[in-house]
Design an enzyme around this catalytic site. Structure first.
Site, PDB file in Angstrom:
ATOM      1  N   SER A   1      33.139  -5.592 -48.092  1.00  0.00           N
ATOM      2  CA  SER A   1      32.160  -6.317 -48.913  1.00  0.00           C
ATOM      3  C   SER A   1      31.217  -7.095 -48.002  1.00  0.00           C
ATOM      4  CB  SER A   1      32.865  -7.303 -49.841  1.00  0.00           C
ATOM      5  OG  SER A   1      33.772  -6.619 -50.651  1.00  0.00           O
TER       6      SER A   1
ATOM      7  N   GLU B   1      29.799 -12.375 -46.411  1.00  0.00           N
ATOM      8  CA  GLU B   1      31.221 -12.594 -46.124  1.00  0.00           C
ATOM      9  C   GLU B   1      31.529 -12.570 -44.620  1.00  0.00           C
ATOM     10  OE1 GLU B   1      34.317 -10.542 -48.637  1.00  0.00           O
ATOM     11  OE2 GLU B   1      34.989  -9.908 -46.658  1.00  0.00           O
TER      12      GLU B   1
ATOM     13  N   ARG C   1      38.299 -16.529 -50.059  1.00  0.00           N
ATOM     14  CA  ARG C   1      37.637 -16.075 -48.828  1.00  0.00           C
ATOM     15  C   ARG C   1      37.245 -17.262 -47.939  1.00  0.00           C
ATOM     16  NH1 ARG C   1      38.234 -11.582 -51.241  1.00  0.00           N
ATOM     17  NH2 ARG C   1      40.288 -12.409 -51.090  1.00  0.00           N
TER      18      ARG C   1
HETATM   19  C1  LIG Z   1      36.345  -0.987 -44.938  1.00  0.00           C
HETATM   20  C2  LIG Z   1      36.647  -2.464 -44.961  1.00  0.00           C
HETATM   21  C3  LIG Z   1      37.347  -3.005 -46.032  1.00  0.00           C
HETATM   22  C4  LIG Z   1      37.656  -4.365 -46.071  1.00  0.00           C
HETATM   23  N1  LIG Z   1      38.343  -4.865 -47.135  1.00  0.00           N
HETATM   24  C5  LIG Z   1      38.653  -6.170 -47.196  1.00  0.00           C
HETATM   25  C6  LIG Z   1      39.384  -6.697 -48.307  1.00  0.00           C
HETATM   26  O1  LIG Z   1      39.773  -5.981 -49.223  1.00  0.00           O
HETATM   27  N2  LIG Z   1      39.647  -8.024 -48.330  1.00  0.00           N
HETATM   28  C7  LIG Z   1      39.260  -8.860 -47.328  1.00  0.00           C
HETATM   29  O2  LIG Z   1      39.532 -10.056 -47.415  1.00  0.00           O
HETATM   30  N3  LIG Z   1      38.566  -8.386 -46.255  1.00  0.00           N
HETATM   31  C8  LIG Z   1      38.264  -7.076 -46.159  1.00  0.00           C
HETATM   32  N4  LIG Z   1      37.558  -6.587 -45.092  1.00  0.00           N
HETATM   33  C9  LIG Z   1      37.092  -7.498 -44.040  1.00  0.00           C
HETATM   34  C10 LIG Z   1      38.011  -7.555 -42.791  1.00  0.00           C
HETATM   35  O3  LIG Z   1      38.743  -6.381 -42.642  1.00  0.00           O
HETATM   36  C11 LIG Z   1      38.987  -8.716 -42.841  1.00  0.00           C
HETATM   37  O4  LIG Z   1      38.297  -9.927 -42.963  1.00  0.00           O
HETATM   38  C12 LIG Z   1      39.866  -8.770 -41.578  1.00  0.00           C
HETATM   39  O5  LIG Z   1      40.846  -9.768 -41.722  1.00  0.00           O
HETATM   40  C13 LIG Z   1      39.074  -9.009 -40.298  1.00  0.00           C
HETATM   41  O6  LIG Z   1      39.963  -8.787 -39.216  1.00  0.00           O
HETATM   42  P1  LIG Z   1      39.441  -8.482 -37.766  1.00  0.00           P
HETATM   43  O7  LIG Z   1      40.638  -8.565 -36.850  1.00  0.00           O
HETATM   44  O8  LIG Z   1      38.688  -7.239 -37.742  1.00  0.00           O
HETATM   45  O9  LIG Z   1      38.513  -9.736 -37.498  1.00  0.00           O
HETATM   46  P2  LIG Z   1      37.134  -9.791 -36.655  1.00  0.00           P
HETATM   47  O10 LIG Z   1      36.084  -9.052 -37.387  1.00  0.00           O
HETATM   48  O11 LIG Z   1      37.392  -9.415 -35.241  1.00  0.00           O
HETATM   49  O12 LIG Z   1      36.821 -11.337 -36.728  1.00  0.00           O
HETATM   50  C14 LIG Z   1      36.438 -11.936 -37.962  1.00  0.00           C
HETATM   51  C15 LIG Z   1      36.309 -13.445 -37.748  1.00  0.00           C
HETATM   52  O13 LIG Z   1      37.581 -14.008 -37.478  1.00  0.00           O
HETATM   53  C16 LIG Z   1      37.584 -14.646 -36.193  1.00  0.00           C
HETATM   54  N5  LIG Z   1      38.893 -14.342 -35.600  1.00  0.00           N
HETATM   55  C17 LIG Z   1      39.455 -13.115 -35.444  1.00  0.00           C
HETATM   56  N6  LIG Z   1      40.674 -13.250 -34.899  1.00  0.00           N
HETATM   57  C18 LIG Z   1      40.874 -14.565 -34.691  1.00  0.00           C
HETATM   58  C19 LIG Z   1      41.954 -15.342 -34.142  1.00  0.00           C
HETATM   59  N7  LIG Z   1      43.081 -14.784 -33.689  1.00  0.00           N
HETATM   60  N8  LIG Z   1      41.822 -16.694 -34.090  1.00  0.00           N
HETATM   61  C20 LIG Z   1      40.676 -17.285 -34.533  1.00  0.00           C
HETATM   62  N9  LIG Z   1      39.631 -16.606 -35.057  1.00  0.00           N
HETATM   63  C21 LIG Z   1      39.734 -15.277 -35.135  1.00  0.00           C
HETATM   64  C22 LIG Z   1      36.434 -14.042 -35.432  1.00  0.00           C
HETATM   65  O14 LIG Z   1      35.943 -14.918 -34.430  1.00  0.00           O
HETATM   66  C23 LIG Z   1      35.431 -13.803 -36.549  1.00  0.00           C
HETATM   67  O15 LIG Z   1      34.778 -15.005 -36.861  1.00  0.00           O
HETATM   68  C24 LIG Z   1      37.235  -5.210 -45.014  1.00  0.00           C
HETATM   69  C25 LIG Z   1      36.514  -4.664 -43.935  1.00  0.00           C
HETATM   70  C26 LIG Z   1      36.240  -3.310 -43.906  1.00  0.00           C
HETATM   71  C27 LIG Z   1      35.493  -2.725 -42.742  1.00  0.00           C
END
Ligand SMILES: Cc1cc2nc3c(=O)[nH]c(=O)nc-3n(C[C@H](O)[C@H](O)[C@H](O)COP(=O)(O)OP(=O)(O)OC[C@H]3O[C@@H](n4cnc5c(N)ncnc54)[C@H](O)[C@@H]3O)c2cc1C
Length: 367
Positions: free
Chosen positions: A248, A354, A173
């Site tokens: 998480s 996280e 992570r």
């Molecule tokens: C129901 C649920 C289940 C999940 N299960 C998992 C799992 O099994 N494993 C896991 O690892 N995670 C999990 N997650 C967490 C999450 O889905 C992941 O971390 C996902 O990759 C976040 O993507 P996002 O586009 O929504 O990022 P955001 O929430 O929009 O951003 C997250 C971070 O990344 C940065 N960011 C986003 N895009 C970029 C970019 N293009 N360039 C630079 N920085 C950027 C943002 O500034 C922020 O700091 C889960 C979340 C939920 C709600």
């Protein structure tokens, strides 16, 4: 390495509510927000913010952010770039996906094309560009296993680079992107996939679902992962009362073996378990030990379904904190602090959140 073309018209909106753009559905407004439909728009947006001395925040699907009630006093840049390309390359296939592609669509298409490498990462919300940030992982796979390169924009120089995996410093992570959040924007990610390859069945719960000696297809593994996730409310499903979360809330602690032994001894001494062997633990790189944050939370007396006004602990998973509707971010932070304090008091372990905290100073106050 290359420069970006200029001449982009930005459509910047003011005072935009951020809660609907997050899976928690919490947080205040962005002073400004822009959708960046191509890489050049990302550059222009960064320049626009710099010219006004405003901070810029990159937002993907909003599934791993906790945004303060007072919102973000700067420019939020929503990555909306699209495009996927599959290329044959001597026994492997490389997949390049733009940062704004929905992650699960990319996994689904890879599985449908019978390409192994991402199947266990089915059902994770969010966009491709965020997957390298915390080295997204689940059910025995993580994106670092298959990432061949990450195309990034250097926020200071505005130049584009292709980073090899070593330069991304992936860990559990974690990555260079997480440690230096203002340095890069991820523009695209390239994965190496195995045509006709066997699915990964490294995770016990997933392997057990098929039984010993089974050889499921990639599509069958995807289907089972989605079902396991659905049962734990780790899949966003309309109508599920646990659906508003970041998955998480805390990472699983990685500790020295001696510290893991001390936690187990403490759990026995406090009557949480009868023998030290009952505490779940897994080997981590460098002789370290990974503990289960969910287990620690439950053994610290925080039960699934615990409610605190508009927020609560998921009824399906102790590691997920959920917003039940109508709440402020402050309520979620209070609950998170309560959970962290209980684990610390019981086991002497400090849990680390996280998600990325926006305008929030952990442990749990708005800054
Ligand atoms: C129901 C649920 C289940 C999940 N299960 C998992 C799992 O099994 N494993 C896991 O690892 N995670 C999990 N997650 C967490 C999450 O889905 C992941 O971390 C996902 O990759 C976040 O993507 P996002 O586009 O929504 O990022 P955001 O929430 O929009 O951003 C997250 C971070 O990344 C940065 N960011 C986003 N895009 C970029 C970019 N293009 N360039 C630079 N920085 C950027 C943002 O500034 C922020 O700091 C889960 C979340 C939920 C709600």
């Amino acid at each position: 390495m290359s420069d970006m073309p200029g001449d982009v018209t930005l459509s910047i909106r003011d005072d935009v509510p951020l809660a609907p753009l997050t899976t928690l559905e919490l947080g205040g407004n962005a002073r400004h927000l822009v959708e960046a439909a191509d890489d050049a728009a990302v550059v222009e947006a960064l320049r626009w913010a710099e010219a006004r001395a405003l901070p810029a925040l990159i937002l993907g699907g909003g599934s791993n952010v906790v945004i303060a009630d007072r919102g973000f006093d700067g420019l939020v840049i929503r990555v909306a770039t699209r495009g996927r390309r599959f290329d044959d390359a001597s026994g492997t296939v490389t997949l390049t996906a733009a940062a704004g592609e929905p992650w699960d669509d990319v996994v689904a298409e890879s599985v449908a094309r019978n390409l192994a490498g991402l199947e266990c990462l089915s059902g994770i919300p969010g966009l491709v560009g965020a997957t390298p940030i915390q080295n997204v992982g689940a059910y025995g796979q993580e994106v670092a296993d298959t990432i061949r390169s990450v195309k990034v924009l250097d926020r200071a120089s505005k130049r584009v680079h292709e980073l090899a995996p070593d330069a991304c410093a992936f860990a559990y992570r974690d990555s260079v992107f997480k440690r230096q959040p203002d340095r890069h924007v991820v523009l695209a990610v390239t994965f190496t996939l195995r045509p006709g390859g066997a699915p990964a069945l490294r995770y016990r719960e997933l392997a057990d679902a098929f039984g010993a000696g089974a050889t499921p297809s990639l599509a069958e593994v995807r289907a089972v992962v989605l079902e396991l996730r659905r049962k734990k409310s780790m899949l966003i499903v309309d109508g599920d009362p646990n659906r508003r979360s970041v998955g998480s809330f805390f990472t699983n602690p990685i500790v020295r073996a001696a510290d893991a032994d001390a936690v187990a001894a403490r759990a026995v001494a406090r009557g949480a378990i009868a023998t030290r062997e009952e505490m779940p633990r897994w080997p981590a790189p460098g002789g370290a030990v990974k503990l289960s944050a969910g287990w620690l939370i439950e053994r610290a007396g925080i039960r699934k379904g615990r409610r605190r006004g508009p927020v609560g602990v998921s009824t399906a998973h102790a590691l997920a904190l959920v917003h039940l509707g109508g709440g402020p971010t402050a309520a979620l932070l209070e609950l998170a602090r309560e959970v962290g304090d209980a684990v610390h008091a019981q086991f002497g372990m400090t849990l680390v959140p996280e998600p990325t905290m926006i305008g929030v100073a952990w442990p749990g106050t708005e800054n």
